[in-house]
Scaffold this motif. Structure first.
Motif, mmCIF file in Angstrom:
data_model
loop_
_atom_site.group_PDB
_atom_site.id
_atom_site.type_symbol
_atom_site.label_atom_id
_atom_site.label_comp_id
_atom_site.label_asym_id
_atom_site.label_seq_id
_atom_site.Cartn_x
_atom_site.Cartn_y
_atom_site.Cartn_z
ATOM 1 N N VAL A 12 0.826 -1.204 0.000
ATOM 2 C CA VAL A 12 0.000 0.000 0.000
ATOM 3 C C VAL A 12 0.863 1.259 0.000
ATOM 4 N N THR A 13 1.993 1.224 0.675
ATOM 5 C CA THR A 13 2.868 2.395 0.749
ATOM 6 C C THR A 13 3.590 2.651 -0.562
ATOM 7 N N LEU A 14 3.944 1.598 -1.279
ATOM 8 C CA LEU A 14 4.707 1.760 -2.522
ATOM 9 C C LEU A 14 3.846 2.224 -3.692
ATOM 10 N N VAL A 15 2.556 1.933 -3.658
ATOM 11 C CA VAL A 15 1.696 2.290 -4.797
ATOM 12 C C VAL A 15 1.716 3.788 -5.103
ATOM 13 N N PRO A 16 1.587 4.693 -4.117
ATOM 14 C CA PRO A 16 1.632 6.123 -4.453
ATOM 15 C C PRO A 16 2.939 6.552 -5.110
ATOM 16 N N PHE A 17 4.038 5.873 -4.787
ATOM 17 C CA PHE A 17 5.309 6.201 -5.433
ATOM 18 C C PHE A 17 5.305 5.795 -6.906
ATOM 19 N N GLY A 18 4.532 4.750 -7.230
ATOM 20 C CA GLY A 18 4.505 4.270 -8.603
ATOM 21 C C GLY A 18 3.520 4.993 -9.493
ATOM 22 N N VAL A 19 2.355 5.363 -8.947
ATOM 23 C CA VAL A 19 1.312 5.977 -9.777
ATOM 24 C C VAL A 19 1.157 7.470 -9.523
ATOM 25 N N GLY A 20 1.841 7.986 -8.510
ATOM 26 C CA GLY A 20 1.734 9.407 -8.202
ATOM 27 C C GLY A 20 0.865 9.642 -6.990
ATOM 28 N N PRO A 21 1.026 10.784 -6.337
ATOM 29 C CA PRO A 21 0.299 11.044 -5.092
ATOM 30 C C PRO A 21 -1.088 11.664 -5.271
ATOM 31 N N GLU A 22 -1.564 11.806 -6.513
ATOM 32 C CA GLU A 22 -2.862 12.447 -6.723
ATOM 33 C C GLU A 22 -3.976 11.638 -6.062
ATOM 34 N N GLY A 23 -4.757 12.313 -5.222
ATOM 35 C CA GLY A 23 -5.804 11.634 -4.484
ATOM 36 C C GLY A 23 -6.862 11.016 -5.367
ATOM 37 N N GLY A 24 -7.222 11.672 -6.471
ATOM 38 C CA GLY A 24 -8.239 11.136 -7.356
ATOM 39 C C GLY A 24 -7.818 9.826 -7.996
ATOM 40 N N VAL A 25 -6.572 9.762 -8.433
ATOM 41 C CA VAL A 25 -6.061 8.528 -9.044
ATOM 42 C C VAL A 25 -6.016 7.407 -8.020
ATOM 43 N N LEU A 26 -5.507 7.704 -6.835
ATOM 44 C CA LEU A 26 -5.413 6.677 -5.796
ATOM 45 C C LEU A 26 -6.788 6.175 -5.379
ATOM 46 N N ALA A 27 -7.760 7.084 -5.296
ATOM 47 C CA ALA A 27 -9.109 6.679 -4.900
ATOM 48 C C ALA A 27 -9.721 5.718 -5.914
ATOM 49 N N ARG A 28 -9.426 5.925 -7.213
ATOM 50 C CA ARG A 28 -10.005 5.058 -8.246
ATOM 51 C C ARG A 28 -9.422 3.652 -8.198
ATOM 52 N N ILE A 29 -8.170 3.527 -7.832
ATOM 53 C CA ILE A 29 -7.523 2.205 -7.850
ATOM 54 C C ILE A 29 -7.427 1.586 -6.462
ATOM 55 N N ALA A 30 -7.920 2.293 -5.436
ATOM 56 C CA ALA A 30 -7.723 1.830 -4.053
ATOM 57 C C ALA A 30 -8.306 0.451 -3.819
ATOM 58 N N SER A 31 -9.512 0.187 -4.321
ATOM 59 C CA SER A 31 -10.157 -1.101 -4.053
ATOM 60 C C SER A 31 -9.337 -2.255 -4.619
ATOM 61 N N GLY A 32 -8.867 -2.091 -5.852
ATOM 62 C CA GLY A 32 -8.052 -3.141 -6.460
ATOM 63 C C GLY A 32 -6.721 -3.329 -5.765
ATOM 64 N N VAL A 33 -6.084 -2.228 -5.388
ATOM 65 C CA VAL A 33 -4.781 -2.313 -4.729
ATOM 66 C C VAL A 33 -4.908 -2.990 -3.364
#
Length: 220
Positions: free
Chosen positions: A30-51
């Motif tokens: 979970v911690t490494l994902v923002p480093f890979g896809v970027g810290p934008e909250g909207g992007v993280l929110a869309r992929i959060a369930s899958g991650v």
């Protein structure tokens, strides 16, 4: 049966495959994902369930090779095969012990980790529900993979290759349930599918696992 469950719980914790290892791996993913896809909250929110679901699935894989390994090495597995209790019941207890020491901590920690991925507020309830319904299937299917590879040296990679395809339906419907819950959509279909997969897995897979153990011990 209860004595066997308690014994497996103690062994799982002592062997280092319990609460801490799975949670630490889950947190790393979970911690490494923002480093890979970027810290934008909207992007993280869309992929959060899958991650979150993928992290929980991979964390469950870490301790699968230990489910039968210790019992095979000290001869306990041979005793279980010849014991008056059904081997299918013993396999079910081992799956339950794996879920309690690995799956249940992931269920409890997932909402906390969801904050790191900006998981939408309506999704937290469905995240917990989906993991409660889905992670038992991961543990039961894991016992089947462990039964197929019991006695093999360095069988961890083969175990992962065998089990991962079996995990795909649970991953799909679990992540979809969280995604629909976050969007306020109808969740009945993925909820029932996830519950059906878990129920079928618990009812049928222990018999396949017990048969695989008998075949492997007969060939040993």
């Amino acid at each position: 049966m209860i004595a066997l469950l308690l014994r497996d719980l103690r062994l799982a914790v002592r062997a280092g495959g319990g609460f801490g290892l799975g949670l630490a791996f889950f947190l790393i993913v979970v911690t490494l994902v923002p480093f890979g896809v970027g810290p934008e909250g909207g992007v993280l929110a869309r992929i959060a369930s899958g991650v979150l679901w993928l992290g929980a699935l991979l964390a469950c894989l870490l301790s699968l090779d230990r489910i039968f390994a210790l019992d095979y090495e000290d001869g306990t597995l041979d005793l279980l095969v010849t014991a008056p209790i059904p081997l299918e019941g013993a396999v079910s207890m081992k799956a339950a012990a794996h879920w309690i020491t690995t799956g249940l901590p992931l269920v409890l920690a997932a909402p906390v980790f969801g904050v790191l991925l900006h998981l939408p507020a309506p999704a937290y309830l469905w995240l917990v529900v989906s993991l409660l319904l889905g992670t038992p299937a991961l543990s039961v299917l894991g016992t089947f993979g462990a039964a197929l590879t019991v006695g093999l040296k360095r069988g961890g990679l083969l175990l992962s290759l065998l089990v991962l395809p079996l995990y795909v339906p649970t991953l799909i419907f679990g992540a979809e349930l969280v995604r629909r819950g976050a969007a306020g959509m109808e969740v009945r279909v993925p909820l029932l599918m996830l519950a059906g997969i878990t129920a079928a897995t618990i009812a049928l897979v222990p018999f396949a696992s017990a048969a695989a153990i008998r075949v492997n011990l007969r060939q040993a």
